[in-house]
Scaffold this motif. Structure first.
Motif, mmCIF file in Angstrom:
data_model
loop_
_atom_site.group_PDB
_atom_site.id
_atom_site.type_symbol
_atom_site.label_atom_id
_atom_site.label_comp_id
_atom_site.label_asym_id
_atom_site.label_seq_id
_atom_site.Cartn_x
_atom_site.Cartn_y
_atom_site.Cartn_z
ATOM 1 N N GLY A 110 1.429 -8.826 -7.909
ATOM 2 C CA GLY A 110 0.056 -8.535 -8.316
ATOM 3 C C GLY A 110 -0.937 -8.764 -7.198
ATOM 4 N N ASP A 111 -2.005 -9.527 -7.477
ATOM 5 C CA ASP A 111 -3.050 -9.795 -6.486
ATOM 6 C C ASP A 111 -2.976 -11.211 -5.931
ATOM 7 O OD1 ASP A 111 -4.150 -7.215 -6.853
ATOM 8 O OD2 ASP A 111 -5.174 -7.890 -8.667
ATOM 9 N N THR A 112 -1.818 -11.828 -6.073
ATOM 10 C CA THR A 112 -1.663 -13.221 -5.631
ATOM 11 C C THR A 112 -1.862 -13.360 -4.121
ATOM 12 O OG1 THR A 112 -0.116 -13.677 -7.427
ATOM 13 C CG2 THR A 112 -0.096 -15.197 -5.541
ATOM 14 N N TRP A 113 -1.264 -12.422 -3.390
ATOM 15 C CA TRP A 113 -1.273 -12.533 -1.932
ATOM 16 C C TRP A 113 -2.295 -11.600 -1.292
ATOM 17 C CZ3 TRP A 113 1.276 -16.200 0.794
ATOM 18 C CH2 TRP A 113 2.241 -16.940 0.100
ATOM 19 N N LYS A 114 -2.941 -12.125 -0.255
ATOM 20 C CA LYS A 114 -3.896 -11.330 0.532
ATOM 21 C C LYS A 114 -3.382 -11.109 1.949
ATOM 22 C CE LYS A 114 -6.888 -11.512 -2.906
ATOM 23 N NZ LYS A 114 -6.044 -12.279 -3.860
ATOM 24 N N GLY A 131 -8.148 -14.780 1.271
ATOM 25 C CA GLY A 131 -8.899 -13.526 1.199
ATOM 26 C C GLY A 131 -10.317 -13.629 1.704
ATOM 27 N N SER A 142 0.813 -1.214 0.000
ATOM 28 C CA SER A 142 0.000 0.000 0.000
ATOM 29 C C SER A 142 0.845 1.263 0.000
ATOM 30 C CB SER A 142 -0.945 0.014 1.208
ATOM 31 O OG SER A 142 -0.224 -0.074 2.422
ATOM 32 N N PHE A 201 -5.272 -6.124 0.957
ATOM 33 C CA PHE A 201 -5.773 -6.426 -0.386
ATOM 34 C C PHE A 201 -5.164 -5.522 -1.465
ATOM 35 C CE2 PHE A 201 -9.823 -8.053 1.810
ATOM 36 C CZ PHE A 201 -9.303 -9.333 1.872
ATOM 37 N N ALA A 202 -4.167 -4.693 -1.089
ATOM 38 C CA ALA A 202 -3.534 -3.818 -2.088
ATOM 39 C C ALA A 202 -2.785 -4.664 -3.114
ATOM 40 C CB ALA A 202 -2.579 -2.846 -1.407
ATOM 41 N N SER A 203 -2.811 -4.210 -4.361
ATOM 42 C CA SER A 203 -2.081 -4.917 -5.414
ATOM 43 C C SER A 203 -0.580 -4.682 -5.240
ATOM 44 C CB SER A 203 -2.542 -4.425 -6.786
ATOM 45 O OG SER A 203 -1.899 -5.158 -7.818
ATOM 46 N N HIS A 204 0.185 -5.737 -5.328
ATOM 47 C CA HIS A 204 1.634 -5.670 -5.117
ATOM 48 C C HIS A 204 2.344 -5.463 -6.458
ATOM 49 C CE1 HIS A 204 5.709 -6.990 -4.053
ATOM 50 N NE2 HIS A 204 5.366 -6.828 -2.781
#
Length: 544
Positions: free
Chosen positions: A198-202, A159, A68, A191-194
């Motif tokens: 990317g969005d793999t991890w929550k 998630g 974030s 939940f921010a995109s890394h």
């Protein structure tokens, strides 16, 4: 650092001598949430130089565990700064490279009964940690079963819970005198995109959990960090031991280096940028490495400054004059000499032929012959500094031009002021003078001595230039807010001239403008001005 002694170097020497390590491996682990500043330079220089002494290596590892707050622009800026300082990492890694292994190591803790999922909010956790004299209150979720914790942690990864709804905490000792050991949070939901995954991890690991695992994975022998992490060392060792890492790094803390009245907080520096108080992270008033580079500081000067301040286990703070003295010493040897008139006053030499221009070959540096030479122009019309003329000579110690007085123009002739031209307000706008052709510099003419020697630029070949001067960015009163401390007069500009021989000057070319100070050429793309110069440091320092 090869010829210097410090407590970390002594530790490394003993570890090599006793065979504990065959190779010294260090790392520089910045978080990509801002640009590096002069305080980070101590960590960079210390890690790379110490490893180099022992023929070891240093990794650059981005601590990208908080998506974030991270940005790709910071990622690029960090490696540029490290390389600009003269260091090439043995490898470039990311904390995110190890997310899966970190997750599996957290599962090891859960299976050993050393970690649990807590449903308390961040506020509740903070409230129940206690203080230095009061033990913390165990979480009502502290005794969840291993199977329940494994299931909940897996659901966190998938998630299935909201941000802040659950965290994974270590189960250590809620009565520990070290607050860091009171069941610290290891993972939180985000939940921010890394930028990397990317969005793999929550779920993302906290620094105190991720960092020791990263060090252990990379085989770091000595994990060097600032003094603020001294109380975190027991947790660092606990994580490495209890997650059963095959390699055990040693954390060693050293004191931070601060500069008086200089903000070293990336959060506050970002605020100054976001509030448009400065022209970006590389504004020359900023203590960032990119800002100092744009101002004109050299990497050699910064490295020498860092090494000269030594390395101790206490925080220290020095005056900015000390840093400037190292910059000045470095520029004294490498910066070419040239003429610039910053507050121009026109001088017309009445007995010199109109349209004639003479050129004189002068070395760029009196000792550094590698810088070559330049040609100085002289004609009927020249500019001098307004401060170099007084209508009435103040006293016999005055070494500049005045009516009836005589000075030498550097490398050329004597001129004598005969009259002045004033505007309707009585301000002097032009000086009339005569020159003596027998007084050419170096001609052996010694019948009389001038009042002094001043610099100038020939008017018809002079190039209009902008000169930027920088004062303290912030007021020294730390009781004020950052907005109240901001100094609106920290940047001032003047319009003057540089000598015509500098028409091909390049960005980042540095000069000692004779009698004015050291300046760095900054080709301003916003104004399309190739002739903008930032004052690096004045000629003299008050530092003792």
């Amino acid at each position: 650092m090869e010829n210097q002694s410090n407590f970390i170097k002594t530790i490394m020497e003993d570890d090599i001598k006793t065979g504990k390590h065959d190779e010294i491996i260090t790392r520089f682990p910045p978080e990509p949430n801002g640009f590096l500043h002069i305080g980070h330079a101590r960590a960079i220089v210390t890690n790379f130089e110490l490893a180099k002494v022992f023929g070891g290596k240093t990794n650059l590892r981005y601590d990208d565990t908080n998506p974030s707050k991270e940005d790709e622009v910071y990622v690029k800026g960090i490696i540029e700064d490290v390389r600009w300082l003269g260091y090439e990492p043995a490898g470039i890694y990311w904390a995110s490279d190890y997310f899966e292994e970190m997750y599996q190591r957290a599962i090891i803790l859960i299976k050993k009964g050393l970690a649990y999922v807590d449903d308390q909010s961040a506020e509740e956790i903070a409230k129940t940690r206690g203080d230095v004299v009061t033990p913390g209150i165990p979480s009502p979720y502290r005794n969840r079963t291993v199977d329940e914790n494994l299931e909940l942690f897996a659901q966190m990864r998938e998630g299935k819970f909201k941000e802040g709804e659950k965290v994974l905490r270590a189960k250590i000792d809620m009565a520990s005198p070290n607050m860091n050991m009171r069941d610290p949070v290891l993972y939180r939901i985000n939940f921010a995109s890394h930028h990397n995954t990317g969005d793999t991890w929550k779920v993302y690991p906290m620094y105190d959990f991720a960092h020791p695992i990263e060090d252990a994975i990379e085989g770091i022998t000595h994990s060097l960090c600032s003094l603020e992490f001294e109380d975190h060392r027991p947790l660092y060792d606990w994580v490495v031991r209890e997650t059963e890492m095959p390699h055990t790094p040693r954390q060693i803390e050293f004191g931070r280096l601060g500069i008086v009245n200089t903000v070293m907080s990336k959060r506050l520096l970002k605020y100054l940028v976001d509030s448009n108080y400065v022209d970006g992270w590389d504004d020359p008033r900023m203590p960032t490495l990119s800002g100092l580079r744009r101002k004109g500081y050299t990497k050699e000067a910064i490295r020498a400054f860092i090494l000269a301040t030594g390395l101790a286990k206490v925080n220290s703070e020095v005056e900015v004059d000390m840093l400037e003295s190292f910059v000045r010493d470095d520029l004294q040897a490498r910066a070419g000499r040239a003429f610039a008139v910053i507050n121009p006053l026109k001088v017309t030499i009445t007995n010199y032929p109109e349209g004639k221009i003479e050129y004189f070959d002068v070395p760029f540096h009196p000792e550094n012959t590698g810088l070559g030479s330049r040609k100085i122009a002289f004609s009927k019309h020249v500019y001098i500094e307004q401060e170099d003329f007084s209508e009435v000579k103040p006293d016999n110690k005055y070494k500049r031009l005045s009516l009836g007085g005589e000075v030498r123009l550097f490398h050329t002739y004597f001129i004598k002021a005969t009259d002045v031209v004033k505007d309707e307000n009585g301000k002097i706008v032009e000086v009339l003078a005569t020159y003596d052709e027998k007084t050419l510099s170096g001609s052996g003419f010694n019948e009389r001595k001038p009042d002094g020697t001043i610099h100038f630029v020939e008017a018809t070949t002079a190039i209009p230039a902008t000169f930027n001067f920088f004062g303290p960015l912030l007021d020294a009163d730390t009781n004020k807010t950052i907005d109240e401390r901001y100094n609106p007069n920290s940047l001032s500009q003047k319009q003057g001239f540089i000598e015509g021989g500098l028409k091909d000057v390049k960005t980042d070319e540095k000069f000692q403008f004779v009698r004015n100070g050291y300046f760095n050429c900054y080709a301003n793309k916003k104004t399309n001005n190739p002739y903008e110069f930032n004052e690096i440091v004045p000629l003299k320092s008050s530092y003792k």
